[in-house]
Design a protein around this motif. Structure first.
Motif, PDB file in Angstrom:
ATOM      1  N   GLN A 169      -2.788   6.715  15.788  1.00  0.00           N
ATOM      2  CA  GLN A 169      -1.754   7.713  15.975  1.00  0.00           C
ATOM      3  C   GLN A 169      -0.372   7.284  15.442  1.00  0.00           C
ATOM      4  N   TYR A 170      -0.178   5.966  15.780  1.00  0.00           N
ATOM      5  CA  TYR A 170       1.095   5.312  15.498  1.00  0.00           C
ATOM      6  C   TYR A 170       1.185   5.219  13.992  1.00  0.00           C
ATOM      7  N   SER A 207      -6.057   5.171   6.714  1.00  0.00           N
ATOM      8  CA  SER A 207      -6.115   4.208   7.703  1.00  0.00           C
ATOM      9  C   SER A 207      -5.852   5.029   9.231  1.00  0.00           C
ATOM     10  N   GLY A 208      -4.736   5.485   9.240  1.00  0.00           N
ATOM     11  CA  GLY A 208      -4.579   6.318  10.351  1.00  0.00           C
ATOM     12  C   GLY A 208      -5.688   7.269  10.654  1.00  0.00           C
ATOM     13  N   GLU A 209      -6.050   7.951   9.649  1.00  0.00           N
ATOM     14  CA  GLU A 209      -7.028   9.100  10.178  1.00  0.00           C
ATOM     15  C   GLU A 209      -8.322   8.336  10.512  1.00  0.00           C
ATOM     16  N   LYS A 210      -8.698   7.200  10.004  1.00  0.00           N
ATOM     17  CA  LYS A 210      -9.923   6.456  10.175  1.00  0.00           C
ATOM     18  C   LYS A 210      -9.833   5.936  11.767  1.00  0.00           C
ATOM     19  N   TYR A 211      -8.665   5.604  12.232  1.00  0.00           N
ATOM     20  CA  TYR A 211      -8.728   5.436  13.583  1.00  0.00           C
ATOM     21  C   TYR A 211      -7.778   6.380  14.476  1.00  0.00           C
ATOM     22  N   SER A 212      -7.845   7.668  14.214  1.00  0.00           N
ATOM     23  CA  SER A 212      -6.884   8.763  14.788  1.00  0.00           C
ATOM     24  C   SER A 212      -7.247   8.912  16.002  1.00  0.00           C
ATOM     25  N   LYS A 213      -8.474   8.509  16.635  1.00  0.00           N
ATOM     26  CA  LYS A 213      -8.412   8.620  18.273  1.00  0.00           C
ATOM     27  C   LYS A 213      -8.027   7.519  18.875  1.00  0.00           C
ATOM     28  N   LEU A 229      -0.351   7.225  11.582  1.00  0.00           N
ATOM     29  CA  LEU A 229      -0.052   8.493  11.181  1.00  0.00           C
ATOM     30  C   LEU A 229       1.667   9.005  11.475  1.00  0.00           C
ATOM     31  N   LYS A 230       2.032   8.260  12.509  1.00  0.00           N
ATOM     32  CA  LYS A 230       3.455   8.667  12.678  1.00  0.00           C
ATOM     33  C   LYS A 230       4.223   7.981  11.712  1.00  0.00           C
ATOM     34  N   VAL A 231       3.937   6.708  11.432  1.00  0.00           N
ATOM     35  CA  VAL A 231       4.646   5.923  10.506  1.00  0.00           C
ATOM     36  C   VAL A 231       4.651   6.770   9.161  1.00  0.00           C
ATOM     37  N   ALA A 232       3.481   6.953   8.501  1.00  0.00           N
ATOM     38  CA  ALA A 232       3.103   7.748   7.302  1.00  0.00           C
ATOM     39  C   ALA A 232       3.966   9.086   7.242  1.00  0.00           C
ATOM     40  N   ASN A 233       4.110   9.760   8.355  1.00  0.00           N
ATOM     41  CA  ASN A 233       4.795  11.094   8.373  1.00  0.00           C
ATOM     42  C   ASN A 233       6.201  10.935   8.439  1.00  0.00           C
ATOM     43  N   GLY A 234       7.037   9.786   8.621  1.00  0.00           N
ATOM     44  CA  GLY A 234       8.274   9.190   8.799  1.00  0.00           C
ATOM     45  C   GLY A 234       8.820   9.618  10.064  1.00  0.00           C
ATOM     46  N   ILE A 243       0.764  -1.317   0.093  1.00  0.00           N
ATOM     47  CA  ILE A 243      -0.158  -0.109   0.034  1.00  0.00           C
ATOM     48  C   ILE A 243       0.806   1.110  -0.088  1.00  0.00           C
ATOM     49  N   GLY A 244       0.439   2.367  -0.566  1.00  0.00           N
ATOM     50  CA  GLY A 244       1.158   3.394  -0.409  1.00  0.00           C
ATOM     51  C   GLY A 244       0.828   4.522   0.799  1.00  0.00           C
ATOM     52  N   LYS A 245       1.472   5.502   0.906  1.00  0.00           N
ATOM     53  CA  LYS A 245       1.592   6.525   2.029  1.00  0.00           C
ATOM     54  C   LYS A 245      -0.039   6.875   2.081  1.00  0.00           C
ATOM     55  N   GLU A 246      -0.663   7.389   1.104  1.00  0.00           N
ATOM     56  CA  GLU A 246      -2.056   7.781   1.094  1.00  0.00           C
ATOM     57  C   GLU A 246      -2.914   6.778   1.775  1.00  0.00           C
ATOM     58  N   GLU A 247      -2.959   5.496   1.267  1.00  0.00           N
ATOM     59  CA  GLU A 247      -3.359   4.297   2.217  1.00  0.00           C
ATOM     60  C   GLU A 247      -3.339   4.432   3.605  1.00  0.00           C
ATOM     61  N   LEU A 248      -2.002   4.497   4.005  1.00  0.00           N
ATOM     62  CA  LEU A 248      -1.642   4.673   5.231  1.00  0.00           C
ATOM     63  C   LEU A 248      -2.189   5.591   6.019  1.00  0.00           C
ATOM     64  N   LEU A 249      -2.256   6.653   5.350  1.00  0.00           N
ATOM     65  CA  LEU A 249      -2.914   8.012   6.165  1.00  0.00           C
ATOM     66  C   LEU A 249      -4.374   7.793   6.259  1.00  0.00           C
TER      67      LEU A 249
END
Length: 60
Positions: free
Chosen positions: A48-49, A37-43, A51-56, A29-35
């Motif tokens: 949050q983890y 998923s991160g947003e979907k579970y952002s609470k 999103l941190k992976v996606a942002n490096g 999957i690419g960064k967009e898909e990871l973001l």
């Protein structure tokens, strides 16, 4: 998850088994898909983890 795995995650700041992270690292999957998923579970800590992976912010 057993206490020992949670302890490792807490001390090292990484997740032991995060399917989206594994897929991202392997190029499935690419960064967009990871973001997404991160947003979907952002609470949650998991979201949050991701999103941190996606942002490096988490590197190996």
């Amino acid at each position: 998850m057993g206490k020992s795995l949670l302890t490792i995650e807490d001390h090292q700041g990484i997740k032991i088994a995060a399917p989206e992270e594994i897929a991202y690292i392997n190029g499935w999957i690419g960064k967009e898909e990871l973001l997404i998923s991160g947003e979907k579970y952002s609470k949650t800590g998991y979201g949050q983890y991701l999103l941190k992976v996606a942002n490096g912010d988490i590197k190996y």
